[in-house]
Write a protein that holds these residues in place. Structure first.
Motif, mmCIF file in Angstrom:
data_model
loop_
_atom_site.group_PDB
_atom_site.id
_atom_site.type_symbol
_atom_site.label_atom_id
_atom_site.label_comp_id
_atom_site.label_asym_id
_atom_site.label_seq_id
_atom_site.Cartn_x
_atom_site.Cartn_y
_atom_site.Cartn_z
ATOM 1 N N ALA A 129 -4.866 -6.828 -5.449
ATOM 2 C CA ALA A 129 -3.408 -6.986 -5.414
ATOM 3 C C ALA A 129 -2.777 -5.933 -6.312
ATOM 4 C CB ALA A 129 -2.994 -8.384 -5.868
ATOM 5 N N THR A 130 -1.672 -5.373 -5.862
ATOM 6 C CA THR A 130 -0.920 -4.445 -6.695
ATOM 7 C C THR A 130 -0.159 -5.224 -7.762
ATOM 8 O OG1 THR A 130 1.005 -4.523 -5.228
ATOM 9 C CG2 THR A 130 -0.684 -2.868 -4.736
ATOM 10 N N TYR A 131 0.404 -4.484 -8.718
ATOM 11 C CA TYR A 131 1.143 -5.156 -9.791
ATOM 12 C C TYR A 131 2.394 -5.838 -9.255
ATOM 13 C CZ TYR A 131 -1.931 -2.826 -13.107
ATOM 14 O OH TYR A 131 -3.037 -2.409 -13.792
ATOM 15 N N GLY A 132 3.060 -5.195 -8.300
ATOM 16 C CA GLY A 132 4.219 -5.842 -7.696
ATOM 17 C C GLY A 132 3.852 -7.091 -6.924
ATOM 18 N N SER A 133 2.703 -7.067 -6.247
ATOM 19 C CA SER A 133 2.246 -8.253 -5.513
ATOM 20 C C SER A 133 1.890 -9.386 -6.461
ATOM 21 C CB SER A 133 1.035 -7.897 -4.648
ATOM 22 O OG SER A 133 1.364 -6.874 -3.725
#
Length: 367
Positions: A101-105
């Motif tokens: 997962a990305t940081y925004g996710s």
């Protein structure tokens, strides 16, 4: 029937459990044939996660450029694609590769799952299948490596001027292929985005190609959004947009002058500057403009009225001076000599009569 001492004592619930097994198998088969509701993930959360990722990259890039400003400026110009690629690679390793997962996710309670392992009747209730290592590596190659390769290739092709070469040149053909490839990629990305708005499954074209779908990391967690803050921001945004539209339509100078005329007496407006004592051939507006920029009245000697125009109160000004005041203040501008409203001007023509020449007879012309 005799029972051996080593045999367990039969219980009533055990026999009942064996009796209902055929019925349970029948129920399981019927449930497997039923169609359950598909998994629903909020589209706005997925789009917000992408925006958060872009803002995070922008913040890190700004910090990186500030650090490189202490060195030669050519470092940033020459190696910008490599620096951005290295930054994206670090973010990919610490986010998607390590935690799927990305940081925004993660801020939106989302993560990637392997959609190839899901489907059928239990799609929405089955345990999320983690991404394979192949999916993660290919995702990094396409996003990080693809972006770097495209940026560097565009820089090189633009610098060498491949697009201006002859059509038969192989370099021009490569340039043409890359341009068409970019158009097709954008077209397919747009199509994928429209499909995403319809079903909410794959946010980007790369996600669809690799079957990487964003799902909730914790399904029981509610979406934490401060709607009070959002409403306040929307109200202030609409209010500022309305002011930006309305302020240019309002004559601020005219409104200020009207308030001054309402609050201050006419005698004060005239006596405070002393223009009522100027000679008749002097332009009070020229004095006023020069006083604001240079100094006290009288420093510049030449304030004679040029191209004189007479106001409705009978005082004379330069045409340019009086017309500029009326264009700004309208009919609210007061005469600097008497304080009356100036709403009309007309050209002043001074009549000069020579009485002595009129009385004398015309001289005789000698033949």
């Amino acid at each position: 029937m005799l029972r051996l001492p080593s045999q367990p004592t039969p219980t009533e619930w055990g026999s009942n459990w064996k009796d209902i097994q055929p019925a349970l198998r029948k129920v399981r088969r019927s449930m497997a044939s039923l169609r359950t509701s598909s998994l629903k993930v909020m589209r706005v959360s997925q789009l917000d996660s992408d925006i958060l990722d872009l803002e995070l990259v922008d913040i890190l890039k700004e910090q990186l450029w500030n650090a490189l400003s202490l060195f030669k400026p050519t470092i940033k110009e020459n190696y910008e694609p490599e620096l951005i690629g290295l930054l994206n690679l670090v973010l990919f390793k610490l986010s998607v590769y390590d935690s799927s997962a990305t940081y925004g996710s993660q801020l939106q309670n989302l993560k990637y799952r392997n959609e190839w392992k899901h489907g059928g009747a239990f799609e929405s209730i089955a345990k999320d299948a983690p991404l394979t290592q192949t999916q993660k590596i290919v995702y990094g190659v396409l996003t990080v490596g693809g972006q770097y390769a495209w940026t560097r290739a565009n820089r090189y092709i633009t610098m060498k001027g491949w697009g201006e070469l002859d059509e038969s040149d192989i370099r021009y053909k490569v340039y043409n292929v890359l341009q068409k490839g970019e158009k097709y990629w954008k077209a397919f990305s747009l199509l994928n985005f429209l499909i995403f708005l319809w079903n909410g499954r794959y946010r980007t074209l790369v996600d669809r190609m690799l079957a990487m779908r964003l799902v909730y990391s914790k399904k029981s967690m509610n979406r934490q959004v401060s709607f009070e803050f959002l409403n306040r921001q929307m109200v202030w945004h609409a209010f500022t947009e309305f002011l930006l539209f309305l302020v240019p339509l309002i004559n601020i100078e005219k409104l200020k002058m009207k308030l001054m005329r309402m609050l201050l007496p006419k005698s004060y407006l005239v006596s405070s500057k002393g223009y009522d004592k100027l000679p008749a051939n002097q332009c009070a507006v020229c004095h006023d403009v020069t006083t604001e920029h240079s100094g006290p009245i009288g420093q510049v000697p030449n304030f004679t009225v040029h191209n004189p125009y007479e106001t409705n109160c009978g005082h004379h000004y330069c045409y340019y001076c009086i017309q500029s005041k009326l264009s700004v203040f309208g009919d609210e501008w007061p005469c600097l000599r008497c304080g009356e409203k100036v709403y009309e001007i007309k050209k002043y023509i001074e009549k000069v009569q020579d009485d002595e020449n009129d009385d004398k007879p015309s001289p005789a012309i000698e033949q």
